[in-house]
Enzyme design. Structure first.
Site, PDB file in Angstrom:
ATOM      1  N   GLU A  79     -28.128 -20.833  25.674  1.00  0.00           N
ATOM      2  CA  GLU A  79     -28.649 -19.809  26.581  1.00  0.00           C
ATOM      3  C   GLU A  79     -30.176 -19.857  26.608  1.00  0.00           C
ATOM      4  OE1 GLU A  79     -26.578 -18.290  28.349  1.00  0.00           O
ATOM      5  OE2 GLU A  79     -24.673 -18.247  27.252  1.00  0.00           O
ATOM      6  N   CYS A 141     -24.399 -10.054  22.517  1.00  0.00           N
ATOM      7  CA  CYS A 141     -25.143 -11.303  22.310  1.00  0.00           C
ATOM      8  C   CYS A 141     -26.408 -11.327  23.160  1.00  0.00           C
ATOM      9  CB  CYS A 141     -24.272 -12.507  22.648  1.00  0.00           C
ATOM     10  SG  CYS A 141     -22.967 -12.839  21.457  1.00  0.00           S
ATOM     11  N   HIS A 160     -23.757 -19.960  22.316  1.00  0.00           N
ATOM     12  CA  HIS A 160     -22.393 -19.445  22.439  1.00  0.00           C
ATOM     13  C   HIS A 160     -21.410 -20.561  22.099  1.00  0.00           C
ATOM     14  CE1 HIS A 160     -23.287 -15.696  25.008  1.00  0.00           C
ATOM     15  NE2 HIS A 160     -22.657 -15.305  23.917  1.00  0.00           N
TER      16      HIS A 160
END
Length: 205
Positions: A79, A141, A160
């Site tokens: 991410e 998250c 993730h």
């Protein structure tokens, strides 16, 4: 920061796999040791927010690597950024952030200093794909990632991972995270952090 059966907690398992690693084992040059601390965060907005602040105040890591389980993916997802708004889902205590934001008045998006596209290009793993993302999902998250990026001036990363399964055992996930952390450290060290690789790195679950 997973939800689901404890035996499928991939982020906790990877923390165990990585505990005690040193820079030489990560393939980095020199004899300096990497101090790796592993911490698990609750699926609780308020408690996680407090813990993130304490991590940066007390440990002052050079890089905080967040790891969360995503039951909807079969890939490892890197991410690039955290988002401030849109937190509509309640946590395990039924709480939603006020105004559905991480940080009132904060920037809409905070981007990691680690170039996740570059890490994706350099890390090729047998048995599992590594992909790039700019949307971490607007739950715990993403929430904690945004706060960590804020406190750490962009020196954080979020990975993730899929849940553990027969085709994705803990050993493979552990090796994957080793390779990814190595590349993230090297990427973060260009050029500002190169002299500081012996400082603390924190792995946040």
């Amino acid at each position: 920061m997973p939800l689901g059966p404890p035996h499928l907690n991939g982020s906790s398992c990877m923390a165990t796999c990585l505990a005690g690693l040193v820079l030489s084992k990560l393939g980095l040059e020199g004899d300096m040791e990497l101090l790796l601390r592993t911490l698990q965060l609750p699926v609780d907005y308020r408690e996680a927010k407090q813990r993130i602040a304490r991590i940066w105040e007390d440990l002052q890591p050079q890089l905080a690597v967040h790891v969360g389980v995503d039951y909807s993916t079969k890939s490892i997802v890197l991410e690039q950024c955290g988002k401030n708004r849109g937190y509509r889902d309640a946590d395990i205590r039924g709480f939603q952030p006020e105004g559905r934001v991480c940080l009132p008045g904060g920037p809409e998006v905070i981007v990691s200093e680690v170039c996740m596209k570059a890490v994706c290009k350099r890390v090729v793993l047998e048995g599992i794909e590594v992909v790039y993302s700019r949307d971490a999902g607007r739950y715990i998250c993403d929430y904690t990632y945004y706060l960590s990026l804020h406190h750490g001036n962009g020196h954080a990363a979020l990975i993730h991972v899929p849940p553990l399964s027969p085709w994705l055992p803990a050993s493979l996930l552990g090796k994957a995270l080793q390779a990814l952390v190595q590349e993230m450290l090297e990427e973060a060290g260009k050029p500002e952090l190169e002299a500081w690789l012996a400082e603390n790195t924190t792995l946040v679950m």
